[in-house]
Design a protein around this motif. Structure first.
Motif, PDB file in Angstrom:
ATOM      1  N   LEU A  16       1.741  11.399 -21.466  1.00  0.00           N
ATOM      2  CA  LEU A  16       2.436  11.454 -20.182  1.00  0.00           C
ATOM      3  C   LEU A  16       1.654  10.801 -19.055  1.00  0.00           C
ATOM      4  N   LEU A  17       0.327  10.928 -19.080  1.00  0.00           N
ATOM      5  CA  LEU A  17      -0.454  10.342 -17.994  1.00  0.00           C
ATOM      6  C   LEU A  17      -0.793   8.884 -18.269  1.00  0.00           C
ATOM      7  N   VAL A  18      -1.312   8.586 -19.457  1.00  0.00           N
ATOM      8  CA  VAL A  18      -1.774   7.230 -19.745  1.00  0.00           C
ATOM      9  C   VAL A  18      -0.600   6.312 -20.111  1.00  0.00           C
ATOM     10  N   MET A  19       0.139   6.666 -21.160  1.00  0.00           N
ATOM     11  CA  MET A  19       1.218   5.784 -21.620  1.00  0.00           C
ATOM     12  C   MET A  19       2.368   5.714 -20.616  1.00  0.00           C
ATOM     13  N   GLU A  20       2.857   6.884 -20.181  1.00  0.00           N
ATOM     14  CA  GLU A  20       3.945   6.890 -19.205  1.00  0.00           C
ATOM     15  C   GLU A  20       3.490   6.331 -17.860  1.00  0.00           C
ATOM     16  N   GLY A  21       2.240   6.644 -17.494  1.00  0.00           N
ATOM     17  CA  GLY A  21       1.709   6.098 -16.254  1.00  0.00           C
ATOM     18  C   GLY A  21       1.629   4.586 -16.286  1.00  0.00           C
ATOM     19  N   LEU A  22       1.180   4.035 -17.422  1.00  0.00           N
ATOM     20  CA  LEU A  22       1.122   2.580 -17.561  1.00  0.00           C
ATOM     21  C   LEU A  22       2.517   1.965 -17.520  1.00  0.00           C
ATOM     22  N   SER A  23       3.476   2.629 -18.146  1.00  0.00           N
ATOM     23  CA  SER A  23       4.854   2.118 -18.132  1.00  0.00           C
ATOM     24  C   SER A  23       5.405   2.105 -16.715  1.00  0.00           C
ATOM     25  N   ALA A  24       5.228   3.206 -15.975  1.00  0.00           N
ATOM     26  CA  ALA A  24       5.715   3.256 -14.595  1.00  0.00           C
ATOM     27  C   ALA A  24       4.989   2.242 -13.715  1.00  0.00           C
ATOM     28  N   PHE A  25       3.695   2.037 -13.975  1.00  0.00           N
ATOM     29  CA  PHE A  25       2.922   1.051 -13.206  1.00  0.00           C
ATOM     30  C   PHE A  25       3.494  -0.349 -13.414  1.00  0.00           C
ATOM     31  N   LEU A  26       3.779  -0.716 -14.658  1.00  0.00           N
ATOM     32  CA  LEU A  26       4.298  -2.053 -14.948  1.00  0.00           C
ATOM     33  C   LEU A  26       5.690  -2.249 -14.342  1.00  0.00           C
ATOM     34  N   HIS A  27       6.525  -1.217 -14.371  1.00  0.00           N
ATOM     35  CA  HIS A  27       7.863  -1.354 -13.795  1.00  0.00           C
ATOM     36  C   HIS A  27       7.797  -1.453 -12.275  1.00  0.00           C
ATOM     37  N   ALA A  28       6.896  -0.697 -11.657  1.00  0.00           N
ATOM     38  CA  ALA A  28       6.718  -0.828 -10.206  1.00  0.00           C
ATOM     39  C   ALA A  28       6.188  -2.214  -9.851  1.00  0.00           C
ATOM     40  N   LEU A  29       5.332  -2.743 -10.713  1.00  0.00           N
ATOM     41  CA  LEU A  29       4.812  -4.091 -10.502  1.00  0.00           C
ATOM     42  C   LEU A  29       5.932  -5.111 -10.551  1.00  0.00           C
ATOM     43  N   ARG A  30       6.814  -4.963 -11.508  1.00  0.00           N
ATOM     44  CA  ARG A  30       7.937  -5.906 -11.628  1.00  0.00           C
ATOM     45  C   ARG A  30       8.869  -5.817 -10.417  1.00  0.00           C
ATOM     46  N   ILE A  59       0.837  -1.207   0.000  1.00  0.00           N
ATOM     47  CA  ILE A  59       0.000   0.000   0.000  1.00  0.00           C
ATOM     48  C   ILE A  59       0.869   1.254   0.000  1.00  0.00           C
ATOM     49  N   ILE A  60       2.041   1.183   0.627  1.00  0.00           N
ATOM     50  CA  ILE A  60       2.944   2.333   0.674  1.00  0.00           C
ATOM     51  C   ILE A  60       4.028   2.229  -0.393  1.00  0.00           C
ATOM     52  N   THR A  61       4.667   1.079  -0.485  1.00  0.00           N
ATOM     53  CA  THR A  61       5.838   0.976  -1.370  1.00  0.00           C
ATOM     54  C   THR A  61       5.470   1.031  -2.843  1.00  0.00           C
ATOM     55  N   PHE A  62       4.303   0.461  -3.209  1.00  0.00           N
ATOM     56  CA  PHE A  62       3.967   0.444  -4.639  1.00  0.00           C
ATOM     57  C   PHE A  62       3.721   1.856  -5.183  1.00  0.00           C
ATOM     58  N   PRO A  63       2.828   2.651  -4.584  1.00  0.00           N
ATOM     59  CA  PRO A  63       2.663   4.010  -5.127  1.00  0.00           C
ATOM     60  C   PRO A  63       3.920   4.862  -4.975  1.00  0.00           C
ATOM     61  N   PHE A  64       4.753   4.569  -3.956  1.00  0.00           N
ATOM     62  CA  PHE A  64       5.975   5.360  -3.808  1.00  0.00           C
ATOM     63  C   PHE A  64       6.947   5.077  -4.947  1.00  0.00           C
ATOM     64  N   LEU A  65       7.189   3.794  -5.240  1.00  0.00           N
ATOM     65  CA  LEU A  65       8.091   3.474  -6.354  1.00  0.00           C
ATOM     66  C   LEU A  65       7.528   3.977  -7.677  1.00  0.00           C
ATOM     67  N   PHE A  66       6.203   3.904  -7.836  1.00  0.00           N
ATOM     68  CA  PHE A  66       5.599   4.483  -9.043  1.00  0.00           C
ATOM     69  C   PHE A  66       5.894   5.974  -9.119  1.00  0.00           C
ATOM     70  N   ALA A  67       5.739   6.677  -7.986  1.00  0.00           N
ATOM     71  CA  ALA A  67       5.914   8.124  -7.988  1.00  0.00           C
ATOM     72  C   ALA A  67       7.368   8.514  -8.218  1.00  0.00           C
ATOM     73  N   VAL A  68       8.313   7.672  -7.789  1.00  0.00           N
ATOM     74  CA  VAL A  68       9.718   7.967  -8.052  1.00  0.00           C
ATOM     75  C   VAL A  68       9.970   8.020  -9.552  1.00  0.00           C
ATOM     76  N   MET A  69       9.301   7.166 -10.313  1.00  0.00           N
ATOM     77  CA  MET A  69       9.449   7.160 -11.778  1.00  0.00           C
ATOM     78  C   MET A  69       8.555   8.191 -12.455  1.00  0.00           C
ATOM     79  N   PHE A  70       7.500   8.626 -11.781  1.00  0.00           N
ATOM     80  CA  PHE A  70       6.478   9.475 -12.399  1.00  0.00           C
ATOM     81  C   PHE A  70       6.467  10.871 -11.774  1.00  0.00           C
ATOM     82  N   GLY A  71       7.521  11.219 -11.009  1.00  0.00           N
ATOM     83  CA  GLY A  71       7.465  12.423 -10.186  1.00  0.00           C
ATOM     84  C   GLY A  71       7.241  13.705 -10.957  1.00  0.00           C
ATOM     85  N   ASP A  72       6.030  14.231 -10.880  1.00  0.00           N
ATOM     86  CA  ASP A  72       5.684  15.519 -11.482  1.00  0.00           C
ATOM     87  C   ASP A  72       4.479  16.067 -10.733  1.00  0.00           C
TER      88      ASP A  72
END
Length: 847
Positions: free
Chosen positions: A797-811, A402-415
């Protein structure tokens, strides 16, 4: 408890005859237990309640027919706020009779309606035929237009003496065949007539202006009225057969105009009468369906529940007296009191003289895994279970995700700007979730976003935080606290002059000059770096080191969580032979790398930054035992590094041989040693060790010991080779994985860099064009430019980049974090719950 799955138990339910239906109904409403099949060798058609299930399927068939008729008339089926209870067995026959009576009534009305529609269609076609064929008879121009298409009838020349044609002298009579045919069949129909009848026919046709409906197919198509003139009965029979072959609708042709007029008047009257009768029939049918729609939802739910109850009853077995039904269920220990209460309520409703009861029984089978979730945690639990359902009582990664997943996503998506947009979208879904659930959209993409609305909200909030840390908002920096760098000090200390400004295109601020750098920015990165030419080099160094630090902390946390599994499953030897060597290997190498990064940040400042050694060079030299000529990072560095390397290398053989040798010792001599010391305990191992470990308890000792649920005793046979092979694979995977996994966290730096650069390119190539225009036209031009900028921002930036960051955080969570402690080979707990049962009518779109 959300940190590990709930404790489960296997229980036997003794359901007294007469109340078993009500007891199962109560359990279905509460959703407490998962039933086991006690008749696995019995086919579905040989079970006790097959006839009841067939009755339910018959009612489902009738309800499907009813719902399709309701859907045809565009009548909404109202849904009740509270789901109706399963009908009592004595009410089932009443519902069956109602549905059968309703089906008979609807079928009869539908047949009458179809018959009326067919009659109306036939009369309408007949009317069109009479009107159009009248033009064929009286229009000489039409005959002349058709004449050249055909040869004249042979022997049609008129005798000058008798005034009769050759065909009339042979006794042949002129006949007519008229009707309608589909427009697509006209050419083939005309060709067939010519070939078969040898030119002894004349075909006239014209298209009907009105579109007519084919009642057999339900398609609306164009029809053509035709009139065929022929000589002789033999030709007439051929024409009739050809018309039948092409499914023509034939109607009698009047002999004169008076008969035609009478028939048309009669048809008008009949069509008007049929329309009135058809209208009243449709009104009556609508009334019947309107009344049926009020109860349709209740019937569907009741039949679904009733069918599910009989399916569950088929899983049970009867005792020898045939008076009691026995069921086996998995139930959470915390719900045993609710289970007993449900059985008591079912027995009360069923008026049973003997109450039903539950009996907890021991079992060596692995229980299913149950992790209770709510609407907030269910999305994160789904992320974890997409990797695999956790083993029974295994530590769950979901609370930490709940904490680490959105945090790692935000590190890649920080804006900051993108995070605000994402948060607002997720917040809108959260605030309107009740209305969205009622709509029940069939769009799978929308359902995916909606089911993960809380994940998106957390990702957006964390992106706002990391955007403030990066000081990045749509590729622009925010000067909230004022920059800590001063250009004025460079002129005050005579470092710069006007000539310096004129002769240099790039100027460098020297932090060693007094007053140029007054201290770090209060929160995040100083906004002056947005203007710097070396901004990318500075951010690359910062984000790359930050990625390594976050990665090592994340992996170390995963290793630490494994100790809770070892202690819970009473595998204390794994703490010393697996957990400690793994943690020491990871921290002595990559934990030391993090130490050097932080030490260099703290010790070296602006004045001595040019003398700071390279961390990468020192880290490489640590392994090759070189680098004595290089300046050390701190005193005593070489000795500490050798010590850490030795500990890391010694951890490898402990990981490789420690557990196999310990289990071998237990198998060969450990039992006698423990007996002399007076130890009496039960050893249980994980399923991975079951095939390799030994059983060192005596048979008489094992018989008196309670088995831990889901954990089997050590087997009699012990294969040292299998254990060593398995441990070798685990050791190689962990050691190499520490290197590859640490490098894998560099994706945090790479995707953060890519997101920032894409945002900067989009601003420079789109938004800056509109802002550069200073005339009045520029204000008007700015509107479509901003629209294009908004569309590209959302889509790219939101959909494509967001999906990319989501998949990398998932991995990163699945591979780098969870594999340190999470097996994910369990079986999910699937309770018998009416609310979770799928409906065939919802899948077909009838509800």
């Amino acid at each position: 408890m959300v940190f590990r799955s709930e404790e489960m138990c296997l229980a036997q339910l003794f359901l007294q005859s007469g109340s078993e239906y009500d007891c199962i109904s109560e359990l279905g409403e509460l959703g407490l237990v998962e039933f086991r099949d006690l008749n696995p060798s019995v086919s579905s058609f040989q079970r006790r309640f097959v006839s009841e299930i067939k009755r339910c399927e018959e009612m489902e068939r009738i309800l499907g027919y009813l719902l399709r008729e309701i859907q045809k008339t565009h009548i909404a089926v109202p849904e009740e706020d509270e789901s109706p209870l399963a009908p009592l067995p004595r009410q089932v026959l009443e519902i069956m009779e109602q549905l059968q009576r309703l089906e008979m009534e609807l079928s009869e009305v539908a047949r009458n309606k179809e018959k009326l529609q067919r009659n109306l269609l036939e009369l309408t076609e007949y009317t069109h035929m009479l009107k159009i064929t009248r033009t064929f008879i009286h229009s000489r121009s039409r005959h002349e237009a058709l004449g050249p298409q055909y040869e004249e009838f042979p022997t049609m020349e008129t005798d000058s003496v008798s005034g009769c044609t050759g065909m009339q002298r042979l006794g042949a009579k002129l006949g007519f065949v008229s009707g309608l045919i589909q427009r697509v069949k006209v050419e083939a129909f005309e060709r067939m007539l010519w070939r078969v009848c040898k030119g002894y026919t004349i075909l006239s046709y014209a298209e009907v202006d009105e579109n007519l409906t084919d009642l057999d197919t339900g398609e609306i198509s164009k029809s053509v009225v035709f009139l065929i003139s022929f000589w002789g009965d033999q030709i007439g029979q051929k024409v009739q057969k050809i018309c039948d072959c092409y499914h023509c609708h034939l109607y009698p042709h009047p002999e004169n105009d008076e008969e035609r007029a009478d028939v048309l008047d009669s048809l008008r009257t009949r069509i008007q009468d049929l329309n009135n009768v058809l209208h009243r029939t449709e009104e009556y049918l609508r009334q019947v369906l309107q009344k049926a729609s009020q109860s349709a939802f209740s019937w569907v739910v009741q039949v679904k529940k009733m069918k599910a109850i009989y399916h569950i009853l088929n899983l049970c077995s009867f005792d020898v007296t045939n008076k009691c039904l026995i069921a086996e269920v998995w139930c959470p220990v915390s719900d045993l009191a609710n289970l007993r209460g449900a059985l008591e309520e079912g027995a009360r409703k069923g008026d049973a003289t003997v109450p039903s009861f539950v009996n907890r029984i021991p079992s060596s089978d692995t229980p299913p895994t149950l992790l209770r979730t709510n609407k907030f945690t269910s999305g994160f639990q789904s992320i974890v279970e997409a990797y695999g359902v956790g083993d029974y009582r295994e530590v769950s990664p979901a609370p930490y995700t709940i904490i680490t997943f959105p945090f790692l996503f935000a590190v890649m998506f920080g804006d900051l700007g993108h995070g605000i947009v994402m948060s607002l979208f997720a917040l809108w879904m959260v605030l309107t979730e009740k209305q969205q659930k009622k709509k029940r959209s069939s769009n799978e993409i929308w359902e995916t976003f909606f089911s993960g609305r809380y994940i998106i909200l957390m990702m957006g909030i964390f992106s706002i935080y990391t955007g403030l840390i990066y000081n990045d908002c749509f590729s622009k920096s925010l000067n909230i606290f004022g920059s800590a760098w001063s250009v004025k000090a460079m002129f005050t200390n005579q470092q710069w002059t006007n000539k310096t400004l004129q002769t240099n295109s790039l100027l460098t601020l020297d932090p060693n000059v007094t007053g140029v750098f007054t201290g770090p920015y209060p929160f995040g990165i100083d906004p002056i770096w947005n203007l710097a030419v070396n901004r990318l080099s500075f951010l690359n160094s910062y984000k790359m080191k930050m990625s390594v630090v976050i990665g090592v902390i994340h992996m170390s946390f995963g290793v630490v969580l494994s100790i809770f599994n070892h202690l819970h499953f009473q595998q204390k030897f794994n703490v010393y032979l697996l957990f400690l060597p793994e943690l020491l290997f990871l921290l002595c190498l990559f934990g030391y790398l993090v130490f050097m990064i932080v030490y260099k940040w703290l010790v070296f400042g602006a004045r001595d930054s040019s003398q700071a050694p390279s961390i990468l060079i020192h880290f490489i030299n640590m392994f090759v035992m070189q680098g004595k000529d290089l300046a050390p990072l701190y005193p005593g560095q070489t000795g500490l590094q050798i010590f850490l390397i030795v500990i890391a290398m010694l951890s490898v053989p402990v990981m490789l041989l420690g557990k196999p040798l310990y289990l071998y010792w237990l198998y060969r001599g450990g039992k006698g040693l423990r007996r002399r010391r007076g130890y009496e305990r039960v050893r249980r191992v994980s399923e991975d060790d079951t095939s390799a470990a030994a059983s060192y308890e005596d048979d008489d000792e094992e018989e008196g010991l309670d088995e831990t649920p889901g954990r089997e005793a050590l087997p009699k046979e012990f294969d040292f080779g299998d254990v060593l092979l398995y441990q070798s694979i685990h050791t190689i995977e962990f050691c190499l994985g520490c290197i590859s996994n640490t490098a894998s966290y560099l994706r945090l730096w790479a995707l953060s860099l890519a997101h920032a650069q894409l945002s900067e390119v989009l601003w420079g190539m789109v938004m800056r064009l509109g802002l550069r225009m200073t005339t009045r036209v520029g204000v008007v031009f700015l509107v479509p430019v901003f629209g294009l900028f908004a569309v590209l921002t959302v889509s790219i930036l939101l959909v494509m980049e967001g999906l990319s960051a989501f998949l990398h955080a998932l991995r990163l969570h699945w591979v780098e974090f969870q594999n340190k402690f999470y097996h994910g080979t369990g079986v999910k707990f699937l309770p018998f719950d009416f609310s979770l049962l799928p409906s065939v009518f919802e899948q077909d779109g009838l509800l």
